[in-house]
Design a protein around this motif. Structure first.
Motif, PDB file in Angstrom:
ATOM      1  N   ARG A  29       0.811  -1.209   0.000  1.00  0.00           N
ATOM      2  CA  ARG A  29       0.000   0.000   0.000  1.00  0.00           C
ATOM      3  C   ARG A  29       0.849   1.266   0.000  1.00  0.00           C
ATOM      4  NH1 ARG A  29      -2.899  -2.722   3.933  1.00  0.00           N
ATOM      5  NH2 ARG A  29      -2.014  -1.428   5.574  1.00  0.00           N
ATOM      6  N   ASP A  54     -18.715   6.831  -5.158  1.00  0.00           N
ATOM      7  CA  ASP A  54     -17.299   6.889  -5.525  1.00  0.00           C
ATOM      8  C   ASP A  54     -16.894   8.339  -5.783  1.00  0.00           C
ATOM      9  OD1 ASP A  54     -16.507   3.880  -6.052  1.00  0.00           O
ATOM     10  OD2 ASP A  54     -18.497   4.179  -6.933  1.00  0.00           O
ATOM     11  N   TRP A 111     -17.027   4.359  -0.861  1.00  0.00           N
ATOM     12  CA  TRP A 111     -15.898   4.851  -0.076  1.00  0.00           C
ATOM     13  C   TRP A 111     -15.050   3.726   0.511  1.00  0.00           C
ATOM     14  CZ3 TRP A 111     -18.474   9.135   3.448  1.00  0.00           C
ATOM     15  CH2 TRP A 111     -18.991  10.149   2.622  1.00  0.00           C
ATOM     16  N   LEU A 112     -15.545   2.514   0.455  1.00  0.00           N
ATOM     17  CA  LEU A 112     -14.907   1.427   1.195  1.00  0.00           C
ATOM     18  C   LEU A 112     -13.493   1.135   0.710  1.00  0.00           C
ATOM     19  CD1 LEU A 112     -17.961  -0.973   1.606  1.00  0.00           C
ATOM     20  CD2 LEU A 112     -17.073   0.744   3.204  1.00  0.00           C
ATOM     21  N   GLY A 113     -13.198   1.473  -0.534  1.00  0.00           N
ATOM     22  CA  GLY A 113     -11.857   1.245  -1.038  1.00  0.00           C
ATOM     23  C   GLY A 113     -10.925   2.428  -0.875  1.00  0.00           C
ATOM     24  N   ASP A 114     -11.430   3.527  -0.325  1.00  0.00           N
ATOM     25  CA  ASP A 114     -10.620   4.724  -0.149  1.00  0.00           C
ATOM     26  C   ASP A 114     -10.175   4.807   1.308  1.00  0.00           C
ATOM     27  OD1 ASP A 114      -9.777   7.418   0.366  1.00  0.00           O
ATOM     28  OD2 ASP A 114     -10.760   8.025  -1.489  1.00  0.00           O
ATOM     29  N   SER A 144     -12.927   5.250   4.174  1.00  0.00           N
ATOM     30  CA  SER A 144     -13.497   3.943   4.492  1.00  0.00           C
ATOM     31  C   SER A 144     -14.010   3.850   5.921  1.00  0.00           C
ATOM     32  CB  SER A 144     -12.462   2.842   4.248  1.00  0.00           C
ATOM     33  OG  SER A 144     -11.323   3.033   5.071  1.00  0.00           O
TER      34      SER A 144
END
Length: 980
Positions: A413, A904, A938-941, A945
């Motif tokens: 990451r 998104d 938002w879960l991937g940000d 998240s």
């Protein structure tokens, strides 16, 4: 060693990191120990403060001996992994260990745990004793090993379970290979044997805690497989090889210390740092720092606008140069006050040494909204909270689970270019204070005084610095327990501390100085009665202990202020206060009448123009008054409070500072408005550098009232309307039931006769006792035609808090004051007692010699910074939400930018989304947890998240906790049915 036993093959089988943690190749345990020792050497050479090195040299037996001892202590931390309890955890590694002749009975231990940190403390305790170490040294050192994953156990919890019948620690050849591991490591580091490692001095418990944090730091750095990839061949394992790896890692990580070797600045350096000559009070503070014979505490008390911060930074520079500190931590009362201080500290450090500004970290939960901070970290992976996701992923999560998510996932990451600011490594969880220069909220210091996991890492970030804390009067009785606890530890660690306040009650000053001196002299308490009092204002109190006999020394000085006293007029504006439990209609009518009273007042006072500041004690009162004032003054009114979304609040704050700040008087084209009214809450009380011609304020405790008055006529050279040429403050927010503001006789008699009534919200926030005393002082001041500021400030603050001394309280009030005081004192004691379960040490344990059992009955609050903040601030945790508008099936930001159907966030829109963040009152916290979630997009940000979204309808309304909420661009978040 028994015949036929191949020790090398056993050492070559013991693993420290699995293949999953080593980039596909396991790391031998001996290799990890040596890697960590080599990192410790790099820390010594490029990070540790001179003051820390001197302590370690003294512990190790003299100048030049501390470096090797430090490397040994850091490296030996994982010796407890040489046990079946750990080696069985990775099946492939376990097979190799068994094949080398080290076995165990799996059935005996499969359901039992023995953590490797605790095991290390147990094994090393036995080996050091066998090597002839004195008991006192064995007993202070083993907790550092047993606690290197964040918690210090008691001695009784070290041995493995009897039910394992020796299988957790290992029988047969296990004791021999455990000794061989320690002996081989010890020899590689450069010692002739364990006996040669033995220290000669027991360090203070604070020094032990500092050393423990440095061990954790070294371990976490050496656990990064990108810079310390797996090494599985014993013939490749050596300290020389580990040093090569450590030097390369240190360079690539960009780690560094602060300004070691700083030259002590002279009087002429003040102008070079700040562009002006020092004022008398600033010279006094710098001279007090020079007169201190050992690291100690400086308490600076001076009026608002006197220049305390600049004096403190110069004092920090002097103390750092004299006592070997390598950086600073500047703690502010709030996030909002931290941001401008971040800019000021960066400017100061850059003038001290070119390039240091880039090493200043901003440390609070919303630093991502600070444009200056983001400019420094752009180009790196992401900001700290997202860059190092999860709790302790970078050093703790795999302690007994070699397959846990951790370093590998983390590096995937974060494999992006380095930032232009502090090294990226410092930006992970619990590491921010380790950065050489830090500006943040005072909470960061309070966290270091809690009995929570990895508290040693936080303390290690403070020791070796100079600590500056601004506006310490803002700490209430509950927060003060953590502040005093932190000062005890800092005093014992020899950390220079500078405390700043304009309105510090004498009892609070004595308590803070006593706490520091108690720590510096390693005593449970230091009697406050022995401390001398300042006689003038501004003043400085310097306190330290002599190194030889720990005798306390206290120096007190004062001088005139740089500007003459101002006569501040006091006037009264009572309100008709609704009865307790009054119906909503009656409450609204009373509020409308109170608003109209202020509107009429300002119409009279601003008839020729001018700038007024109105401070209300609650958001609801501020919003209501703003609406009324807009009807009378139109666009000349501004509103500022904590329930305006982050982005517009920052813009409004910046505008207010531009219009009424010091810059508005220093340009060829002045920016000061001809007429302006700012309506604000307590946000305007501290570090809000605006200059008002006229002040209207709700009644508050005397110190806070004086802080608000400090915004009056604050800057020199300001042209004011003749009517407002003399500073005046109008006090409201009190009255008697049924007394209207239109009654001409009400003002004259408002504080005469029976005790006054106060706003219910004000009593809830501040308590009736302090409000009664403030009202008595205001009554006397109004009768005397005002106060002389700053000359009367210390006496007024002392009177406002000298409960029990009621000579100035009207006779008719004294019974009510006594009753309120007794209730207040009981509540204060209860609040102070309620902090005890979270404090790092308990009463009666402050003279302890070691860290053993320090975490007994520890709090789990440290695993969640929101909970930890609530723990040190005595309140239900408040929750932040991101406001999103949904209309016609489309999600939009508050400013109208469209998101995707799932929320998104397109490129370039993230700032607008985050700018819609707002903090809700604590009564909504549980509902936020139960009812709100991030948008699915938002879960991937990593920045969004964990951010709950409060979705508003097309009219910008929502229901939460069965209450109606509405967001208004002008008013901010409005509670449409706020209740009582």
């Amino acid at each position: 060693m028994a015949e036929g036993v191949d020790v090398d093959s056993m050492l070559g089988a013991l693993w420290g990191k699995s293949e999953e943690k080593g980039g596909g190749r396991k790391t031998l345990l001996l290799s990890h120990l040596l890697d960590t020792a080599a990192v410790a050497e790099a820390l010594w050479d490029g990070f540790l403060a001179d003051s820390t090195k001197r302590v370690l040299d003294a512990v190790a037996g003299g100048a030049g001996r501390g470096r090797a001892f430090f490397a040994w202590v850091c490296g030996i931390h994982d010796c407890g992994k040489a046990t079946p309890a750990f080696q069985r955890l990775w099946e492939k590694g376990a097979e190799a260990v068994r094949a080398a002749g080290l076995g165990w009975h799996e059935g005996a231990i499969v359901r039992l745990r023995w953590r490797h940190d605790v095991a290390g403390g147990h094994l090393l305790r036995k080996q050091l004793t066998a090597a002839g170490w004195a008991e006192e040294h064995v007993e202070w050192l083993w907790p550092l090993i047993a606690g290197h994953h964040g918690l210090f156990p008691r001695a009784g919890s070290l041995p493995p379970s009897d039910r394992a019948r020796g299988q957790l620690a290992g029988t047969g050849q296990w004791p021999r290979v455990q000794r061989a591991l320690v002996e081989r490591f010890t020899a590689e580091v450069g010692f002739g044997g364990l006996a040669e490692v033995e220290p000669v001095l027991v360090p203070s418990r604070a020094a032990q805690l500092h050393l423990s944090g440095l061990i954790v730091m070294a371990d976490w750095i050496a656990s990064d497989e990108e810079h310390f990839p797996g090494l599985d061949a014993l013939e490749d394992v050596s300290f020389a090889n580990a040093r090569v790896r450590a030097r390369r890692a240190w360079k690539e990580l960009g780690l560094r210390g602060g300004w070691n070797g700083l030259r002590e600045p002279g009087p002429e350096d003040f102008a070079e740092r700040f562009g002006t000559r020092p004022r008398p009070s600033q010279v006094m503070v710098m001279e007090a720092a020079r007169r201190m014979r050992a690291p100690g505490l400086l308490v600076v008390e001076a009026p608002m606008g006197e220049g305390k911060t600049k004096a403190a930074l110069m004092a920090a520079e002097i103390l750092a140069a004299r006592f070997g500190a390598d950086g600073v931590f500047v703690g502010m009362p709030t996030q909002a006050t931290s941001d401008p201080m971040f800019t000021q500290v960066r400017q100061w450090t850059e003038r001290v040494e070119e390039g240091l500004a880039s090493q200043v970290a901003l440390l609070h939960g919303k630093r991502m909204f600070n444009k200056e901070w983001r400019a420094l970290t752009e180009g790196s992976a992401q900001d700290a909270a997202s860059r190092f996701g999860g709790v302790d992923e970078y050093g703790d999560c795999w302690e007994d689970d070699p397959f846990g998510s951790g370093v590998s996932a983390l590096r995937e990451r974060t494999a992006e270019p380095a930032s232009r600011g502090p090294a990226e490594w410092f930006l992970g969880p619990k590491r921010g204070l380790l950065c050489p220069f830090v500006v943040g909220t005072i909470d960061q210091l309070l966290f270091a005084a809690t009995r929570t996991k990895h508290v040693m890492l936080r303390m290690a970030g403070l020791v070796g610095k100079v600590v500056v804390l601004d506006e310490v009067h803002a700490a209430d009785v509950y927060m003060s327990q953590f502040l005093k606890e932190g000062l005890r530890w800092l005093g014992q660690a020899g950390v220079p501390v500078v405390l700043l306040s304009a309105t510090l009650p004498p009892e609070q000053r004595r308590a803070l100085v006593s706490a520091y001196l108690a720590g510096a002299s390693s005593r449970e308490e230091y009697p406050a009665a022995e401390l001398p009092e300042p006689h003038g204002y501004p003043s400085v109190t310097a306190a330290w202990t002599t190194p030889a006999d720990a005798t306390a020394r206290v120096l007190v000085d004062d001088c005139p202020s740089w500007r003459e006293d101002a006569a501040v007029g006091l006037e009264l504006l009572p309100e008709a206060l609704p009865r307790v439990n009054a119906k909503r209609q009656a409450r609204r009518a009373a509020q409308a009448a109170a608003d109209e009273g202020v509107v009429s007042l300002l119409k009279r006072e601003l008839v020729d123009g001018g700038c007024a500041l109105v401070i209300r004690n609650t958001v609801g009162r501020a919003q209501s008054l703003y609406s009324a004032l807009r009807g009378a003054f139109g666009d000349d009114v501004r509103l500022l409070h904590g329930r305006i979304a982050v982005a517009p609040r920052a813009d409004r704050t910046e505008e207010c500072l531009r219009l009424l700040g010091p810059g508005g008087t220093q340009h060829d084209e002045p920016t000061r408005a001809s007429r302006l009214i700012i309506v604000a809450t307590q946000l305007a009380e501290q570090s809000f550098d605006v200059d008002a011609d006229f002040l209207v304020t709700d009644l508050a405790p005397i110190d806070l009232l004086l802080q608000r008055i400090g915004r009056l006529h604050r800057h020199a050279g300001v042209a004011r309307p003749t009517r407002l040429a003399v500073p005046r403050a109008v006090i409201t927010g009190f009255g008697r039931s049924g007394t209207g503001t239109g009654d001409e006789g009400a003002a004259a008699n408002a504080l005469h006769g029976a005790p006054p009534a106060f706003l219910a919200a004000s009593e809830k926030i501040y308590g009736r006792a302090l409000l009664l005393r403030a009202a008595a002082l205001v009554r006397a001041g109004a009768a005397a035609k005002g106060w002389r500021v700053p000359a009367q400030v210390p006496g007024l603050v002392a009177a406002g808090y000298a409960l029990g001394e009621d000579g100035f309280v009207p006779v008719e009030w004294r019974e009510a004051e006594r009753f309120a005081r007794e209730a207040w004192e009981k509540e204060q004691q209860e609040r102070a007692d309620s902090a005890s379960p979270f404090l790092l040490t308990r009463r009666g344990d402050r003279e302890g010699a070691t860290l053993a059992g320090l975490h007994f009955l520890s709090s789990s609050a440290g695993e969640d910074e929101t909970k930890l903040q609530a723990a040190v601030r005595d309140g239900d945790p408040s929750a932040e939400v991101v406001l999103i508008v949904r209309a016609g099936g489309v999600y939009r930001t508050l400013s109208g930018r469209a998101l995707s159907v799932n929320g998104d966030v397109p490129d370039g829109v993230l700032d607008e989304v985050l700018g819609g963040t707002v903090r809700l009152p604590p009564r909504y916290t549980e509902a936020v947890r139960e009812e709100l979630r991030p948008l699915s997009g938002w879960l991937g940000d990593p920045r969004l998240s964990r951010s709950p979204a409060l979705v508003l309808d097309a009219d910008r309304r929502a229901v939460l906790a069965e209450r109606g909420l509405r967001y208004d661009d002008a008013l901010g978040l409005v509670e449409e049915d706020p209740g009582a």
